[in-house]
Design a protein around this motif. Structure first.
Motif, PDB file in Angstrom:
ATOM      1  N   CYS A   1      -0.165  -3.145   3.616  1.00 55.74           N
ATOM      2  CA  CYS A   1       0.917  -2.404   2.946  1.00 55.74           C
ATOM      3  C   CYS A   1       2.157  -2.338   3.831  1.00 55.74           C
ATOM      4  O   CYS A   1       3.286  -2.543   3.359  1.00 55.74           O
TER       5      CYS A   1
ATOM      6  N   ILE B   1      -0.401   2.969  -7.849  1.00 54.71           N
ATOM      7  CA  ILE B   1       0.339   3.906  -6.991  1.00 54.71           C
ATOM      8  C   ILE B   1      -0.559   4.464  -5.891  1.00 54.71           C
ATOM      9  O   ILE B   1      -0.207   4.446  -4.703  1.00 54.71           O
ATOM     10  N   PHE B   2      -1.733   4.966  -6.268  1.00 51.78           N
ATOM     11  CA  PHE B   2      -2.614   5.590  -5.285  1.00 51.78           C
ATOM     12  C   PHE B   2      -3.167   4.581  -4.292  1.00 51.78           C
ATOM     13  O   PHE B   2      -3.382   4.910  -3.123  1.00 51.78           O
TER      14      PHE B   2
ATOM     15  N   PHE C   1      -1.613   2.084  -3.049  1.00 52.10           N
ATOM     16  CA  PHE C   1      -0.581   1.838  -2.047  1.00 52.10           C
ATOM     17  C   PHE C   1      -0.395   3.038  -1.126  1.00 52.10           C
ATOM     18  O   PHE C   1      -0.215   2.889   0.090  1.00 52.10           O
ATOM     19  N   LEU C   2      -0.481   4.257  -1.679  1.00 51.87           N
ATOM     20  CA  LEU C   2      -0.253   5.463  -0.881  1.00 51.87           C
ATOM     21  C   LEU C   2      -1.475   5.868  -0.067  1.00 51.87           C
ATOM     22  O   LEU C   2      -1.342   6.497   0.986  1.00 51.87           O
TER      23      LEU C   2
ATOM     24  N   PHE D   1      -1.820   5.483   3.844  1.00 52.36           N
ATOM     25  CA  PHE D   1      -0.844   6.237   4.622  1.00 52.36           C
ATOM     26  C   PHE D   1      -1.276   7.697   4.777  1.00 52.36           C
ATOM     27  O   PHE D   1      -1.289   8.242   5.887  1.00 52.36           O
ATOM     28  N   TYR D   2      -1.658   8.342   3.667  1.00 50.52           N
ATOM     29  CA  TYR D   2      -2.047   9.748   3.811  1.00 50.52           C
ATOM     30  C   TYR D   2      -3.434   9.869   4.429  1.00 50.52           C
ATOM     31  O   TYR D   2      -3.713  10.839   5.149  1.00 50.52           O
TER      32      TYR D   2
END
Length: 367
Positions: free
Chosen positions: A293, A342-343, A345-346, A349-350
């Motif tokens: 990513c 969306i999730f 990709f995110l 990171f989180y």
């Protein structure tokens, strides 16, 4: 520098594409059993200040369709009215028992002491664990989970613990993460590499717990009564799975970001205690997800062959979407395609951010 980023991108995408291809073609279903298991089952629950959940959910467990089972609650230093409701259950149901935990012990953390105490009082060798805020997804939950034991080699049965679906973005994050985690640990178990289970829906034999010294060297670690224990004792030969929706439990999800973050920090704080081989594999998957990513973002800024970038990333995204869409529908945790994109990709990171925070947090409490 840009060449290094390019190599990192292609290497990370290669690992990710390979993993999701393997996951796509892994038969994600229960093994066929020859007969229904009618052995006795002890349901074990540790609870602290769970009066409302106990009053609501325990009767649902006591109404299960199984010929022989008991429910044992370890009431850990509760200051609400838990003792009253537990006493009323014991008077009403012959197969319900509870034990009062009045003090902490210096050599073992509270929840693991509560669970160990309840396990010691269990009448049956087959133990089935869930939490006070969980409800069985069907009246055949006990039967479905106990059917995982078909021969003497079967010592552990991994189940699925999903969450109630509610409105709001936080709940969609919880649903995605729960599904993502289930896909990973169940897939690895099917492939002969079990590395964790979830305490919301987990079963193992009492004798394997005792012979492996219970919670062992992890008894002073707050979390890990489920995943650290399974990581230590589970093998390809002694572990089975039960994934059909009738074998699930459903839990009350966190309703605030603060509570959810506390829960996440507690869960992620134990990963460093996994077996080295499991840590390497899981870290490799997480790192390749994150770097693919990040590299995608950097490469687009440098405008290097965007067609190839989009093609490779698109292949991975299609695989991820297909797997999560199929598994989500089968497990009664459906996700929309736009949510998956969306999730996905995110997520790295989180997950990385919370993981770092959890390692830096000095004190993490159960309740």
């Amino acid at each position: 520098m840009i060449e290094l980023v390019s190599y990192l991108f292609f290497f990370s995408l290669g690992i990710q594409i390979l993993f999701w291809i393997v996951t796509l073609f892994t038969p994600f279903k229960d093994e066929k059993y020859t007969s229904q298991n009618t052995e006795g089952v002890s349901i074990i629950i540790a609870a602290r200040n769970e009066y409302h959940n106990l009053r609501t959910f325990i009767p649902k467990i006591l109404e299960q369709n199984h010929p022989q089972f008991e429910v044992i609650i370890a009431n850990d230093r509760s200051t609400d009215n838990s003792s009253e409701i537990l006493r009323s259950f014991e008077e009403k149901y012959a197969n319900f028992h509870y034990v009062e935990i009045e003090n902490q012990h210096s050599d073992i953390v509270p929840k693991k002491y509560a669970l160990s105490t309840a396990i010691a009082k269990a009448s049956y060798n087959t133990l089935l664990f869930t939490d006070a805020d969980c409800i069985p997804a069907s009246n055949s939950w006990i039967q479905e989970m106990s059917d995982g034991y078909q021969n003497d080699n079967d010592q552990i049965v991994l189940g699925i613990g999903r969450y109630f679906s509610e409105d709001g973005f936080l709940n969609r994050v919880i649903q995605f993460e729960t599904l993502w985690t289930a896909i990973h640990y169940i897939t690895f178990a099917i492939l002969g590499k079990p590395y964790m289970g979830v305490g919301r829906n987990l079963s193992f034999r009492k004798d394997v717990f005792n012979t492996s010294e219970g919670y062992g060297k992890h008894k002073k670690i707050l979390s890990g009564d489920d995943d650290l224990l399974i990581n230590r004792i589970a093998t390809a030969k002694n572990t089975r799975i039960r994934v059909n929706p009738n074998a699930h439990t459903i839990s009350v999800p966190k309703s605030s970001w603060h509570e959810w973050l506390k829960q996440k920090k507690r869960h992620l704080s134990v990963g460093k205690y996994y077996k080295m081989a499991d840590k390497i594999i899981l870290a490799g998957l997480s790192f390749s997800h994150l770097t693919s990513c990040l590299s995608l973002i950097l490469l687009f800024f440098h405008k290097i062959n965007p067609i190839v970038i989009c093609l490779l990333f698109g292949i991975r995204l299609c695989l991820v979407t297909l797997v999560i869409k199929r598994r989500g529908e089968y497990l009664d945790m459906p996700m929309k395609i736009w949510e998956i994109c969306i999730f996905d990709f995110l997520f790295p990171f989180y997950q990385t951010s919370i993981g770092i925070i959890s390692q830096l947090t000095k004190k993490i409490i159960w309740k």
